[in-house]
Design a protein around this motif. Structure first.
Motif, PDB file in Angstrom:
ATOM      1  N   VAL A  19       0.838  -1.205   0.000  1.00  0.00           N
ATOM      2  CA  VAL A  19       0.000   0.000   0.000  1.00  0.00           C
ATOM      3  C   VAL A  19       0.864   1.242   0.000  1.00  0.00           C
ATOM      4  O   VAL A  19       0.652   2.182  -0.784  1.00  0.00           O
ATOM      5  CB  VAL A  19      -0.953  -0.014   1.210  1.00  0.00           C
ATOM      6  N   ALA A 108     -19.427   6.335   5.177  1.00  0.00           N
ATOM      7  CA  ALA A 108     -18.052   6.351   4.678  1.00  0.00           C
ATOM      8  C   ALA A 108     -17.672   7.709   4.100  1.00  0.00           C
ATOM      9  O   ALA A 108     -16.552   8.197   4.312  1.00  0.00           O
ATOM     10  CB  ALA A 108     -17.865   5.257   3.632  1.00  0.00           C
ATOM     11  N   GLU A 143      -7.432   6.589   3.567  1.00  0.00           N
ATOM     12  CA  GLU A 143      -7.570   5.164   3.229  1.00  0.00           C
ATOM     13  C   GLU A 143      -7.668   4.326   4.492  1.00  0.00           C
ATOM     14  O   GLU A 143      -8.475   3.384   4.571  1.00  0.00           O
ATOM     15  CB  GLU A 143      -6.376   4.718   2.395  1.00  0.00           C
ATOM     16  N   TRP A 144      -6.838   4.640   5.462  1.00  0.00           N
ATOM     17  CA  TRP A 144      -6.836   3.917   6.737  1.00  0.00           C
ATOM     18  C   TRP A 144      -8.192   4.042   7.423  1.00  0.00           C
ATOM     19  O   TRP A 144      -8.760   3.047   7.908  1.00  0.00           O
ATOM     20  CB  TRP A 144      -5.724   4.494   7.595  1.00  0.00           C
ATOM     21  N   LEU A 146     -11.101   4.810   6.037  1.00  0.00           N
ATOM     22  CA  LEU A 146     -12.171   4.194   5.251  1.00  0.00           C
ATOM     23  C   LEU A 146     -12.181   2.681   5.408  1.00  0.00           C
ATOM     24  O   LEU A 146     -13.240   2.054   5.329  1.00  0.00           O
ATOM     25  CB  LEU A 146     -12.031   4.584   3.779  1.00  0.00           C
ATOM     26  N   SER A 147     -11.017   2.090   5.641  1.00  0.00           N
ATOM     27  CA  SER A 147     -10.998   0.648   5.882  1.00  0.00           C
ATOM     28  C   SER A 147     -11.702   0.321   7.200  1.00  0.00           C
ATOM     29  O   SER A 147     -12.392  -0.704   7.309  1.00  0.00           O
ATOM     30  CB  SER A 147      -9.553   0.127   5.896  1.00  0.00           C
ATOM     31  N   SER A 148     -11.543   1.184   8.208  1.00  0.00           N
ATOM     32  CA  SER A 148     -12.288   0.995   9.458  1.00  0.00           C
ATOM     33  C   SER A 148     -13.779   1.188   9.241  1.00  0.00           C
ATOM     34  O   SER A 148     -14.608   0.438   9.785  1.00  0.00           O
ATOM     35  CB  SER A 148     -11.792   1.982  10.525  1.00  0.00           C
ATOM     36  N   ALA A 150     -15.427   0.610   6.519  1.00  0.00           N
ATOM     37  CA  ALA A 150     -15.956  -0.547   5.792  1.00  0.00           C
ATOM     38  C   ALA A 150     -16.237  -1.719   6.727  1.00  0.00           C
ATOM     39  O   ALA A 150     -17.099  -2.557   6.446  1.00  0.00           O
ATOM     40  CB  ALA A 150     -14.960  -0.972   4.709  1.00  0.00           C
ATOM     41  N   GLU A 151     -15.521  -1.780   7.845  1.00  0.00           N
ATOM     42  CA  GLU A 151     -15.728  -2.850   8.819  1.00  0.00           C
ATOM     43  C   GLU A 151     -16.719  -2.456   9.913  1.00  0.00           C
ATOM     44  O   GLU A 151     -16.931  -3.213  10.862  1.00  0.00           O
ATOM     45  CB  GLU A 151     -14.390  -3.225   9.446  1.00  0.00           C
ATOM     46  N   THR A 170     -11.634   6.285  14.607  1.00  0.00           N
ATOM     47  CA  THR A 170     -11.612   5.051  13.825  1.00  0.00           C
ATOM     48  C   THR A 170     -10.940   3.990  14.679  1.00  0.00           C
ATOM     49  O   THR A 170      -9.974   4.273  15.411  1.00  0.00           O
ATOM     50  CB  THR A 170     -10.867   5.235  12.491  1.00  0.00           C
ATOM     51  N   GLU A 172      -9.878  -0.318  15.668  1.00  0.00           N
ATOM     52  CA  GLU A 172      -9.618  -1.721  15.356  1.00  0.00           C
ATOM     53  C   GLU A 172     -10.088  -2.507  16.566  1.00  0.00           C
ATOM     54  O   GLU A 172      -9.546  -2.361  17.663  1.00  0.00           O
ATOM     55  CB  GLU A 172      -8.133  -1.963  15.091  1.00  0.00           C
TER      56      GLU A 172
END
Length: 256
Positions: A19, A108, A143-144, A146-148, A150-151, A170, A172
């Motif tokens: 990435v 998002a 990007e970081w 948006l990945s969170s 998406a989950e 955001t 994890e």
């Protein structure tokens, strides 16, 4: 960088960061030294790497490592220090209730906009590297985040009095803990106590999931937010140093 990759790791880990390589237009490798990693192992990993940039992270107690890194046929650039903090879920010093604030899972599109608004001026380790465009670093944050999103692992504060999103976190979310990856308040609303309400929303969500800890990290220079964490009940756990090891021929200057 994830808690388990830094605080709980003991061995040396190396991996290609596709990435980041695509984002910055040069090959980037990540190298993380765990608590039991000896410097000779780090040295060998650096010498055999073909990457244009190695992003090395290691425990800050190894104060003599940087001098040795400067002798490994690369340009060593000190990039930052990361300070990791932890809160036992349920032990936070939560602020008094604010009826107008509501914790929500943002769309998002809103996440991308909030990250750009909150973190555009924030300086991280990417900005120490002359090969990296600062605009690409901000895109990396987006990007970081948006990945969170998406989950389903984002929280925002909605202010009903102004009908606007005013803060974002955001996350994890693992079985044992919640790690806050990015957290902040929009510039026009900072300094008004909203950040503590954002931390409370994360802590409440962590308790609902049955996880034990909330963890977070930031650059060492960001003392303002660390004071906020201390007031809330977080405790410092570990400091990690970041060094970029760059192929010298790629850098501008005499002889390059």
């Amino acid at each position: 960088m994830a808690w388990q990759d830094v605080i709980e790791a003991t061995a040396l880990r190396a991996w290609e960061s596709r990435v980041e390589s695509e984002r910055f237009g040069c090959s980037v490798e990540r190298l993380t030294a765990g608590s039991e990693s000896p410097f000779p192992a780090v040295r060998e990993a650096v010498l055999r790497s073909d990457a244009d940039v190695i992003v090395l992270r290691y425990p800050a107690e190894h104060v003599g490592w940087f001098a040795q890194l400067t002798a490994l046929q690369r340009t060593a650039v000190f990039a930052d220090s990361l300070v990791y903090w932890r809160l036992r879920a349920g032990q936070g010093r939560a602020p008094e209730g604010a009826p107008d604030l509501l914790a929500v899972e943002p769309a998002a599109a809103s996440v991308g906009e909030l990250v750009s608004e909150i973190f555009t001026a924030y300086e991280n380790h990417y900005l120490a590297n002359p090969l990296f465009d600062p605009a690409d670093a901000v895109a990396g944050y987006q990007e970081w985040a948006l990945s969170s999103a998406a989950e389903g692992s984002c929280l925002a504060l909605w202010d009903r009095s102004t009908e606007a999103l005013v803060a974002l976190a955001t996350l994890e979310e693992g079985e044992a803990r919640t790690e806050i990856l990015l957290a902040g308040v929009v510039p026009g609303r900072q300094g008004r106590g909203l950040y503590a309400h954002l931390l409370k929303a994360v802590e409440d969500r962590t308790l609902t999931r049955g996880a034990a800890d909330v963890v977070i990290s930031t650059q060492g220079h960001n003392t303002r937010v660390q004071r906020a964490w201390a007031r809330y009940g977080f405790e410092p756990t570990q400091t990690v140093l970041t060094v970029h090891l760059i192929r010298s021929a790629l850098l501008p200057g005499p002889g390059h």
